[in-house]
Motif scaffolding. Structure first.
Motif, PDB file in Angstrom:
ATOM      1  N   GLU A  90       0.828  -1.205   0.000  1.00 30.69           N
ATOM      2  CA  GLU A  90       0.000   0.000   0.000  1.00 30.69           C
ATOM      3  C   GLU A  90       0.858   1.248   0.000  1.00 30.69           C
ATOM      4  O   GLU A  90       1.902   1.311   0.658  1.00 30.69           O
ATOM      5  CB  GLU A  90      -0.920   0.037   1.220  1.00 30.69           C
ATOM      6  CG  GLU A  90      -1.797   1.291   1.242  1.00 30.69           C
ATOM      7  CD  GLU A  90      -2.602   1.409   2.517  1.00 30.69           C
ATOM      8  OE1 GLU A  90      -1.989   1.632   3.589  1.00 30.69           O
ATOM      9  OE2 GLU A  90      -3.829   1.270   2.451  1.00 30.69           O
ATOM     10  N   THR A  91       0.417   2.236  -0.764  1.00 27.12           N
ATOM     11  CA  THR A  91       1.025   3.563  -0.746  1.00 27.12           C
ATOM     12  C   THR A  91      -0.010   4.551  -0.239  1.00 27.12           C
ATOM     13  O   THR A  91      -1.156   4.544  -0.701  1.00 27.12           O
ATOM     14  CB  THR A  91       1.476   3.996  -2.153  1.00 27.12           C
ATOM     15  OG1 THR A  91       2.436   3.067  -2.645  1.00 27.12           O
ATOM     16  CG2 THR A  91       2.091   5.386  -2.131  1.00 27.12           C
ATOM     17  N   VAL A  92       0.377   5.386   0.716  1.00 27.51           N
ATOM     18  CA  VAL A  92      -0.504   6.424   1.246  1.00 27.51           C
ATOM     19  C   VAL A  92       0.008   7.777   0.752  1.00 27.51           C
ATOM     20  O   VAL A  92       1.158   8.140   1.023  1.00 27.51           O
ATOM     21  CB  VAL A  92      -0.534   6.395   2.787  1.00 27.51           C
ATOM     22  CG1 VAL A  92      -1.434   7.504   3.323  1.00 27.51           C
ATOM     23  CG2 VAL A  92      -1.009   5.038   3.284  1.00 27.51           C
ATOM     24  N   LEU A  93      -0.819   8.488   0.013  1.00 24.54           N
ATOM     25  CA  LEU A  93      -0.460   9.818  -0.475  1.00 24.54           C
ATOM     26  C   LEU A  93      -0.890  10.838   0.571  1.00 24.54           C
ATOM     27  O   LEU A  93      -2.084  11.010   0.834  1.00 24.54           O
ATOM     28  CB  LEU A  93      -1.133  10.101  -1.820  1.00 24.54           C
ATOM     29  CG  LEU A  93      -0.770   9.143  -2.959  1.00 24.54           C
ATOM     30  CD1 LEU A  93      -1.439   9.582  -4.262  1.00 24.54           C
ATOM     31  CD2 LEU A  93       0.736   9.057  -3.147  1.00 24.54           C
ATOM     32  N   ALA A  94       0.070  11.509   1.148  1.00 23.37           N
ATOM     33  CA  ALA A  94      -0.185  12.346   2.318  1.00 23.37           C
ATOM     34  C   ALA A  94      -1.023  13.573   2.008  1.00 23.37           C
ATOM     35  O   ALA A  94      -1.561  14.199   2.918  1.00 23.37           O
ATOM     36  CB  ALA A  94       1.142  12.774   2.949  1.00 23.37           C
ATOM     37  N   ASP A  95      -1.174  13.931   0.739  1.00 23.05           N
ATOM     38  CA  ASP A  95      -1.880  15.164   0.400  1.00 23.05           C
ATOM     39  C   ASP A  95      -3.108  14.893  -0.463  1.00 23.05           C
ATOM     40  O   ASP A  95      -3.487  15.729  -1.282  1.00 23.05           O
ATOM     41  CB  ASP A  95      -0.936  16.127  -0.322  1.00 23.05           C
ATOM     42  CG  ASP A  95      -1.209  17.584   0.040  1.00 23.05           C
ATOM     43  OD1 ASP A  95      -1.680  17.828   1.172  1.00 23.05           O
ATOM     44  OD2 ASP A  95      -0.979  18.466  -0.793  1.00 23.05           O
ATOM     45  N   SER A  96      -3.732  13.723  -0.302  1.00 25.20           N
ATOM     46  CA  SER A  96      -4.910  13.364  -1.090  1.00 25.20           C
ATOM     47  C   SER A  96      -6.026  12.874  -0.191  1.00 25.20           C
ATOM     48  O   SER A  96      -5.799  12.475   0.955  1.00 25.20           O
ATOM     49  CB  SER A  96      -4.568  12.266  -2.108  1.00 25.20           C
ATOM     50  OG  SER A  96      -3.809  12.774  -3.173  1.00 25.20           O
TER      51      SER A  96
END
Length: 337
Positions: free
Chosen positions: A267-273
């Motif tokens: 999993e990748t978490v996009l901190a600004d989405s």
């Protein structure tokens, strides 16, 4: 969001399936036997994916062999909304009807659940799965108990009640939505879906207003109550997930559950989405799903890995170990899409 399929090299068609005719935008064939099947979420359509397709073109790494489906009940595909098992079979039937014996499946929200169901029911044909903010156990808990479980995902609970009100309004709901669109109130109501709603193109919120289908949304919610996530233990291909850190529809417990169920899950978490990472940050979403576009390798058993990527404005700072974003970084050492 773009409505011109031809500009993107796609053609519109209706494909017969066991659940009825399904509207599809397909094209950009490369001669590959592997389709890139795109599945939108609730209150969406094939148009949800146009920012991602445009971003791939700008990077010089265009997505190919696209099969972008309007799920039954949304877009140009009429309802009713079928059971998840029937829907997974219909998605596979569409890909086969277009000449593809295998496929990678990428789904957003509700479409992410369907993508995993396709991979579980067709493990030999599915080479990879990409999910963007897939609906998890938290959504299903709220679906079963909208009041008692509301504290778990209050944003989703609020949407459920909004859809119920719109359904009660019947024919009056559509003029109301048009009014909200003209006065831009719909942008304020869409605030829980995006990290920076004021920065989102008005065409995006307008498209969401057009695609709100209360009857289809509530039917999908009802059918999800009995969904058996244990089915996903049958998935043998790589699964890559991306979501926004400010996603109000996906909880941390959902991610832990996917790590337990899936053989090869990162999993990748996009901190600004928010919930629509593929709209707010399409380039970073492409990058997070890079294994999906290159999907011809055997699965590798491992514990889930989590990366957090922060992108603000024109500059980017990352806590990820990945190299700086560039077309070369996205493609190397992978083969062309």
């Amino acid at each position: 969001m773009d409505t011109d399929a031809a500009r993107l090299g796609l053609r519109q068609m209706l494909v017969p399936t066991a659940v009825g005719a399904v509207a599809v935008r397909a094209g950009r064939g490369s001669g590959s036997p592997v389709a890139t099947v795109l599945l939108h979420g609730a209150a969406g359509s094939w148009r949800t994916w146009t920012p991602l397709i445009d971003a791939s073109d700008r990077l010089g790494l265009p997505l190919s062999d696209i099969v972008a489906i309007d799920l039954p009940g949304w877009g140009d595909t009429p309802g009713p909304v079928p059971d998840p098992a029937d829907l997974a079979v219909a998605v596979a039937a569409v890909a086969r009807a277009l000449g593809y014996p295998r496929w990678r499946v990428v789904g957003h929200s509700l479409g992410g659940v369907i993508a995993l169901d396709v991979a579980a029911r067709f493990p030999r044909e599915t080479v990879a799965v990409g999910v963007v903010s897939p609906s998890g156990a938290g959504v299903r808990a709220v679906s079963r108990h909208p009041v008692l479980a509301a504290a778990r995902l209050p944003g989703f609970a609020g949407m459920v009640w909004a859809m119920r009100i719109l359904r009660l309004l019947g024919p009056a709901a559509r003029p109301l939505l048009r009014l909200l669109r003209r006065t831009r109130v719909i942008r304020a109501l869409a605030r829980p879906l995006f990290r920076h709603p004021s920065a989102v193109d008005p065409a995006v919120s307008d498209a969401l207003a057009d695609e709100i289908r209360p009857t289809a949304f509530l039917a999908a919610m009802r059918s999800s109550r009995a969904h058996d996530d244990g089915l996903w233990r049958r998935v043998v291909c790589p699964v890559r997930s991306v979501r926004g850190a400010h996603d109000v529809f996906v909880g941390p417990r959902d991610t832990r559950a996917w790590d337990r169920l899936l053989l090869d899950h990162d999993e990748t978490v996009l901190a600004d989405s928010g919930h629509f990472a593929h709209v707010e940050q399409p380039v970073e979403t492409l990058r997070a799903l890079r294994d999906v576009w290159a999907a011809h390798r055997a699965p590798r058993p491992r514990q889930g890995r989590r990366e957090i990527v922060t992108v603000r404005g024109a500059s980017a700072s990352r806590s990820s170990v990945w190299p700086a974003m560039s077309p070369q970084a996205l493609s190397t050492p992978r083969p062309p899409v």
